[in-house]
Design a protein around this motif. Structure first.
Motif, PDB file in Angstrom:
ATOM      1  N   SER A 195       0.839  -1.200   0.000  1.00 35.34           N
ATOM      2  CA  SER A 195       0.000   0.000   0.000  1.00 35.34           C
ATOM      3  C   SER A 195       0.870   1.244   0.000  1.00 35.34           C
ATOM      4  N   GLU A 196       0.398   2.271  -0.681  1.00 37.47           N
ATOM      5  CA  GLU A 196       1.128   3.537  -0.763  1.00 37.47           C
ATOM      6  C   GLU A 196       0.393   4.574   0.068  1.00 37.47           C
TER       7      GLU A 196
ATOM      8  N   ALA B 194       3.264   2.207   5.036  1.00 40.93           N
ATOM      9  CA  ALA B 194       1.957   1.720   5.474  1.00 40.93           C
ATOM     10  C   ALA B 194       2.100   0.413   6.243  1.00 40.93           C
ATOM     11  N   ASP B 195       1.242   0.237   7.243  1.00 44.43           N
ATOM     12  CA  ASP B 195       1.168  -1.026   7.978  1.00 44.43           C
ATOM     13  C   ASP B 195       0.139  -1.906   7.265  1.00 44.43           C
ATOM     14  N   ASP B 196       0.611  -2.969   6.629  1.00 44.34           N
ATOM     15  CA  ASP B 196      -0.261  -3.767   5.760  1.00 44.34           C
ATOM     16  C   ASP B 196      -0.855  -4.985   6.442  1.00 44.34           C
ATOM     17  N   ARG B 197      -0.779  -5.088   7.773  1.00 44.59           N
ATOM     18  CA  ARG B 197      -1.332  -6.272   8.424  1.00 44.59           C
ATOM     19  C   ARG B 197      -2.853  -6.346   8.266  1.00 44.59           C
ATOM     20  N   ALA B 198      -3.538  -5.225   8.427  1.00 48.39           N
ATOM     21  CA  ALA B 198      -4.986  -5.225   8.218  1.00 48.39           C
ATOM     22  C   ALA B 198      -5.321  -5.505   6.763  1.00 48.39           C
ATOM     23  N   THR B 199      -4.534  -4.930   5.859  1.00 47.95           N
ATOM     24  CA  THR B 199      -4.744  -5.168   4.432  1.00 47.95           C
ATOM     25  C   THR B 199      -4.573  -6.641   4.102  1.00 47.95           C
ATOM     26  N   THR B 200      -3.527  -7.261   4.640  1.00 43.26           N
ATOM     27  CA  THR B 200      -3.290  -8.678   4.389  1.00 43.26           C
ATOM     28  C   THR B 200      -4.441  -9.526   4.907  1.00 43.26           C
ATOM     29  N   ALA B 201      -4.920  -9.212   6.104  1.00 46.56           N
ATOM     30  CA  ALA B 201      -6.022  -9.975   6.698  1.00 46.56           C
ATOM     31  C   ALA B 201      -7.292  -9.858   5.855  1.00 46.56           C
ATOM     32  N   LEU B 202      -7.589  -8.638   5.398  1.00 50.04           N
ATOM     33  CA  LEU B 202      -8.789  -8.444   4.575  1.00 50.04           C
ATOM     34  C   LEU B 202      -8.665  -9.154   3.234  1.00 50.04           C
TER      35      LEU B 202
ATOM     36  N   LEU C 158      -4.391  -2.872  -8.885  1.00 54.12           N
ATOM     37  CA  LEU C 158      -4.799  -1.604  -9.471  1.00 54.12           C
ATOM     38  C   LEU C 158      -4.906  -0.487  -8.439  1.00 54.12           C
ATOM     39  N   VAL C 159      -5.475  -0.763  -7.291  1.00 52.04           N
ATOM     40  CA  VAL C 159      -5.694   0.270  -6.278  1.00 52.04           C
ATOM     41  C   VAL C 159      -4.572   0.169  -5.250  1.00 52.04           C
ATOM     42  N   ARG C 160      -3.659   1.153  -5.261  1.00 52.26           N
ATOM     43  CA  ARG C 160      -2.485   1.109  -4.379  1.00 52.26           C
ATOM     44  C   ARG C 160      -2.610   2.054  -3.180  1.00 52.26           C
ATOM     45  N   ALA C 161      -3.417   3.123  -3.320  1.00 51.44           N
ATOM     46  CA  ALA C 161      -3.547   4.081  -2.213  1.00 51.44           C
ATOM     47  C   ALA C 161      -4.088   3.366  -0.983  1.00 51.44           C
ATOM     48  N   GLU C 162      -3.457   3.597   0.152  1.00 50.86           N
ATOM     49  CA  GLU C 162      -3.725   2.778   1.342  1.00 50.86           C
ATOM     50  C   GLU C 162      -5.186   2.825   1.786  1.00 50.86           C
ATOM     51  N   ARG C 163      -5.744   3.994   2.009  1.00 55.12           N
ATOM     52  CA  ARG C 163      -7.090   4.069   2.567  1.00 55.12           C
ATOM     53  C   ARG C 163      -8.157   3.609   1.567  1.00 55.12           C
ATOM     54  N   PRO C 164      -8.123   4.051   0.304  1.00 56.13           N
ATOM     55  CA  PRO C 164      -9.096   3.504  -0.651  1.00 56.13           C
ATOM     56  C   PRO C 164      -8.991   1.980  -0.795  1.00 56.13           C
ATOM     57  N   ARG C 165      -7.763   1.469  -0.767  1.00 63.04           N
ATOM     58  CA  ARG C 165      -7.584   0.019  -0.900  1.00 63.04           C
ATOM     59  C   ARG C 165      -8.244  -0.707   0.272  1.00 63.04           C
ATOM     60  N   ARG C 166      -7.987  -0.225   1.485  1.00 66.11           N
ATOM     61  CA  ARG C 166      -8.580  -0.894   2.653  1.00 66.11           C
ATOM     62  C   ARG C 166     -10.095  -0.767   2.655  1.00 66.11           C
ATOM     63  N   LEU C 167     -10.584   0.384   2.254  1.00 66.08           N
ATOM     64  CA  LEU C 167     -12.031   0.580   2.207  1.00 66.08           C
ATOM     65  C   LEU C 167     -12.671  -0.392   1.221  1.00 66.08           C
ATOM     66  N   LEU C 168     -12.067  -0.511   0.043  1.00 67.14           N
ATOM     67  CA  LEU C 168     -12.612  -1.432  -0.955  1.00 67.14           C
ATOM     68  C   LEU C 168     -12.545  -2.875  -0.478  1.00 67.14           C
ATOM     69  N   LEU C 169     -11.425  -3.261   0.111  1.00 67.32           N
ATOM     70  CA  LEU C 169     -11.294  -4.635   0.590  1.00 67.32           C
ATOM     71  C   LEU C 169     -12.313  -4.936   1.691  1.00 67.32           C
ATOM     72  N   ALA C 170     -12.489  -3.991   2.608  1.00 71.07           N
ATOM     73  CA  ALA C 170     -13.463  -4.197   3.684  1.00 71.07           C
ATOM     74  C   ALA C 170     -14.876  -4.305   3.122  1.00 71.07           C
ATOM     75  N   ALA C 171     -15.217  -3.425   2.173  1.00 71.87           N
ATOM     76  CA  ALA C 171     -16.552  -3.477   1.561  1.00 71.87           C
ATOM     77  C   ALA C 171     -16.747  -4.769   0.775  1.00 71.87           C
ATOM     78  N   ALA C 172     -15.711  -5.195   0.034  1.00 64.59           N
ATOM     79  CA  ALA C 172     -15.802  -6.444  -0.737  1.00 64.59           C
ATOM     80  C   ALA C 172     -15.972  -7.642   0.189  1.00 64.59           C
ATOM     81  N   CYS C 173     -15.257  -7.638   1.311  1.00 67.62           N
ATOM     82  CA  CYS C 173     -15.415  -8.720   2.297  1.00 67.62           C
ATOM     83  C   CYS C 173     -16.838  -8.754   2.840  1.00 67.62           C
ATOM     84  N   ALA C 174     -17.390  -7.588   3.140  1.00 60.56           N
ATOM     85  CA  ALA C 174     -18.749  -7.533   3.687  1.00 60.56           C
ATOM     86  C   ALA C 174     -19.766  -8.071   2.686  1.00 60.56           C
TER      87      ALA C 174
END
Length: 621
Positions: free
Chosen positions: A188-189, A195-203, A424-440
Motif C-alpha cells: 500500500s502507498e 503503510a502497515d499492511d497487516r490489516a490489508t493482508t487480513a482483509l 490496481l488500487v495502491r492508495a492505502e485508505r481507498p484500498r482498505r475501504l474497498l477490501l473491507a466493503a468487498a469482504c462484507a
C-alpha cells in the motif's frame, strides 16, 4: 476523503476504484432484493429467502462486523512467521468448515457417491485421483464413523466430509500464501509514509477465502474440493513465478495435480502456457524454464503411461471424451435459460469473482506498474474461466444442482478478481475501504449459503425451488422422502416428476423402489419393464426387475431375466446373488450355493447382505 487520496493516481487506479464501487453496490442490491424475487430466477443469490429473518439479520451483522474487526484488531496482533500463520489459517478454516458442514447430499453427485461407496473400485473417468482418494479415505476412516445400526450412506457422508474439509485446510494455506505474495509485491502507498499492511493482508486473505464456491470445503459430498484447493495452489505458484520468485516447475506440478483430481482443471492450461512463454522468452530465465518444461513434460508422459499400464486407465481417451460431451450449440448458449443460469451460477460462486474480474480486465491489462507476466497470466486465466463456464452445456443433473462443477473456477476467479483489484488500487485508505466493503458483500452472500446447507429444512426448501427442468427437481425430492421412509410423500413427488417429464428414468426407478418397499412387487415389475424399454443398456434395471419378480414369487421368470443380463454382465456380483436367491426359493440349493460363492468372490462386501437374505446357505459349511 477517498477523492483526496486518489488525486494524482493513475487513470487505471481511478477506473478500478469506480468499477469496484459500482460492482459492489450492484451486487449488494441484487443480494438484498433476491430473496423477494422469483426463486427460479434468482437461485444463485437467494439463500436468505430460506432462513428465518432473525438468522438473516444476524448473519448480515456478522458480515459487516468481521471486516471492521480486522481493520481495528489486525494491526494489534503480533506478527507470526509465515509458516505459523498458514497453520493457524488452515486450522481455523477447517474448524469452521467442519462445525458448519453441509448436512445433506442433494446437490451434485452426493446421492450416487453415498450410494455406491464402497462397492465400486473403478477410477472415475473424469476425476481419477478424486475417486481414488475418497475410496482410500473410506478404507481408513470408514470404521471410525461406523456404528451398529448406522446407515452406510451416513458413514460415507462423514468420510467424504473429512476429505472435503482437509481440502479446505490446504485451500486456506494457499490463500494466505497468495495474500502474502500480493502484499509483498504491491504494498500500500500511504501519504503518511510507510503503510502497515497487516490489516490489508487480513482483509485480502478473507476476501479470497470466502467466495460462495468455498462451500465445497464444508463437508460437501462431491469430488470438487481437491481440484478447487489445487487451483488455489496453482495460482500461488503461478503468482510467484510471474513475480520472479519461483520457477515453472511448481505451477506445472500443481496444474498436473489439479487435472489428476478432475479433468475440468484443464481450464488452467492457457495461463500455464502464457507463463511458460514468459519464462522461455526471458534470456535470464530461459535455461531454468527449459529445464522445468522438460521435467514437467517427462513427468506427464510417465504418469499417463503408468496409469494406462497399471490401472488400464487411458487418460488421453477420457480427455477426448470430455471434449466431445461438453460441446454446446449456439441456440442453447444464447437462450434465456442459459443466460439466467450462467448469471446465477457466477453470483453463487462469487458473488464478486466474475463480476469484478470482467470489468477490471481492461484497466488491469493496461496498468504497466505490474509486471507483464502477472497481467498476462491472470488476464488469460480470467478469460479462460469465462469461456469455459459460458460454453458448458446443460448438465445431466441440471445447472443449479450441478453448480459444483464450476467450484474450482469460482475459487480461481475470486483469486484473480482480488489480485486485479489489489494491483490496481495502491492508495492505502481507498484500498482498505474497498477490501473491507468487498469482504462484507462476499460474507453477506456466503454466510447464508453456508447456513442454508447446514440445516436440512432450509436446504430442502431451497432445492424444491430449483429450476432443474425435466422432472429432475421432483425426482430428487422423491428420493429424499424415500430415504426417510415417507413413501406417500415420495410417491407424490414421483408422480409430479413423471407429469413434468414422462421420460424421467429416475422417477420410474423410484416408482418401482417405492412399490417394493410398500410390498407391491407386481407394480414394481411393471415399472422396471418400462425402465428396461427406456434404458435397455442399464444393468441395474434388469437386476431390479429380477428382484421384483423374485419378491412376487415368480422365481423362474426372475432367473430368465438374469440369464439375459448374464450374457452382457457376467461379472456383476449382484446378478449371482439374485440367482442364488431364486434358485434357493425353487429348492435348488446346489446351484444356489455355487452362485452365492461366485457372488462373494466377486464382491466380498456382499457377505452381510447374503447373510440376511440367505442365512442357511451362508452359514452352511
Amino acid at each position: 476523503m477517498t477523492e483526496r487520496h486518489l488525486t494524482g493516481r493513475t487513470g487505471a487506479e481511478r477506473t478500478a476504484w469506480t468499477v469496484a464501487l459500482v460492482t459492489l453496490a450492484l451486487v449488494g442490491v441484487i443480494g438484498l432484493a433476491a430473496p423477494a424475487a422469483d426463486p427460479a430466477l434468482a437461485w444463485g443469490v437467494n439463500a436468505a429467502r430460506f432462513l428465518p429473518a432473525g438468522v438473516t439479520l444476524g448473519l448480515l451483522a456478522l458480515a459487516l462486523a468481521v471486516p471492521l474487526a480486522l481493520l481495528v484488531l489486525a494491526p494489534r496482533v503480533p506478527k507470526l512467521p509465515a509458516f505459523a500463520e498458514s497453520i493457524v489459517a488452515a486450522a481455523a478454516f477447517a474448524a469452521f468448515a467442519w462445525t458448519f458442514r453441509v448436512s445433506h447430499v442433494l446437490l451434485g453427485d452426493g446421492i450416487p457417491i453415498t450410494s455406491s461407496l464402497p462397492d465400486s473400485n473403478a477410477l472415475h473417468p473424469r476425476e481419477p485421483l478424486s475417486s481414488a482418494l475418497l475410496r482410500r479415505a473410506w478404507d481408513v476412516l470408514g470404521p471410525a464413523f461406523a456404528a451398529p445400526g448406522r446407515a452406510r450412506e451416513a458413514v460415507v457422508q462423514d468420510v467424504a466430509a473429512v476429505v472435503s474439509v482437509a481440502a479446505g485446510a490446504v485451500f486456506a494455506i494457499a490463500v494466505t500464501g497468495i495474500a502474502r505474495e500480493l502484499v509483498r509485491a504491491f504494498p500500500s502507498e500511504s501519504r503518511e509514509g510507510s503503510a502497515d499492511d497487516r490489516a490489508t493482508t487480513a482483509l485480502l486473505t478473507l476476501l479470497i477465502a470466502t467466495p460462495g464456491a468455498a462451500l465445497v470445503f464444508f463437508g460437501y459430498v462431491e469430488h470438487y474440493a481437491w481440484p478447487a484447493a489445487c487451483t488455489a495452489l496453482f495460482f500461488w505458484a503461478l503468482l510467484r513465478f510471474a513475480l520472479g520468485r519461483g520457477g515453472l516447475l511448481a505451477p506445472m506440478f500443481t496444474f498436473l495435480l489439479a487435472v489428476a483430481f478432475h479433468f475440468s482443471s484443464l481450464v488452467l492450461a492457457p495461463a500455464l502456457a502464457v507463463a511458460a512463454f514468459f519464462g522461455l522468452a526471458s534470456r535470464d530465465r530461459r535455461p531454468a524454464a527449459l529445464r522445468d518444461v522438460a521435467i514437467g513434460s517427462v513427468a506427464t508422459v510417465a504418469i499417463v503411461a503408468a496409469l494406462r499400464r497399471l490401472a488400464g486407465y487411458d487418460a488421453l481417451h477420457q480427455i477426448g471424451e470430455i471434449a466431445k460431451s461438453n460441446r454446446t450449440d449456439a441456440t442453447y448458449a444464447w437462450s434465456a435459460v442459459h443466460v439466467r443460469d450462467f448469471l446465477d451460477e457466477h453470483l453463487l460462486l462469487g458473488p464478486l469473482g466474475l463480476a469484478l474480474a470482467l470489468p477490471l480486465l481492461a484497466p488491469f491489462a493496461g496498468d504497466r506498474r505490474a509486471p507483464g507476466a502477472v497481467r498476462a497470466t491472470l488476464g488469460v486465466a480470467a478469460v479462460a474461466f469465462l469461456a469455459a463456464t459460458w460454453l458448458t452445456p446443460d448438465m445431466p443433473l441440471g445447472y443449479a444442482r450441478d453448480w459444483d462443477v464450476f467450484a474450482a473456477a469460482g475459487c480461481g476467479l475470486a483469486i484473480v478478481a482480488a489480485a486485479m483489484l489489489f494491483v490496481l488500487v495502491r492508495a492505502e485508505r481507498p484500498r482498505r475501504l474497498l477490501l473491507a466493503a468487498a469482504c462484507a458483500v462476499t460474507l453477506a452472500h456466503t454466510l447464508p449459503w453456508i447456513a442454508v446447507n447446514h440445516t436440512n429444512g432450509p436446504a430442502v426448501a431451497r432445492f424444491a425451488t430449483l429450476p432443474l427442468g425435466l422432472g429432475r427437481t421432483e425426482s430428487t425430492l422423491a428420493w429424499w422422502h424415500l430415504q426417510r421412509r415417507e413413501y406417500g410423500t415420495a410417491r407424490v413427488w414421483i408422480e409430479r416428476s413423471l407429469r413434468a417429464n414422462p421420460d424421467n428414468i429416475r422417477a420410474v426407478d423410484l416408482y418401482g423402489r417405492v412399490a417394493l418397499l410398500e410390498g407391491r412387487p407386481e407394480i414394481a415389475v411393471g415399472a422396471y419393464r418400462i425402465g428396461i424399454l427406456m434404458r435397455p443398456e442399464r444393468a441395474e434395471y434388469r437386476l431390479q426387475l429380477a428382484f421384483s419378480l423374485h419378491a412376487a414369487g415368480r422365481h423362474a421368470e426372475a432367473l430368465a431375466a438374469l440369464d439375459t443380463l448374464e450374457r452382457t454382465h457376467p461379472d456383476e456380483p449382484a446378478l449371482w446373488l439374485e440367482r442364488a436367491m431364486s434358485e434357493h426359493a425353487l429348492g435348488d440349493d446346489l446351484r444356489a450355493r455355487a452362485d452365492l460363492v461366485r457372488a462373494l468372490q466377486l464382491n466380498p462386501a456382499l457377505t452381510a447382505t447374503a447373510r440376511s437374505v440367505l442365512p442357511t446357505l451362508v452359514e452352511a459349511p
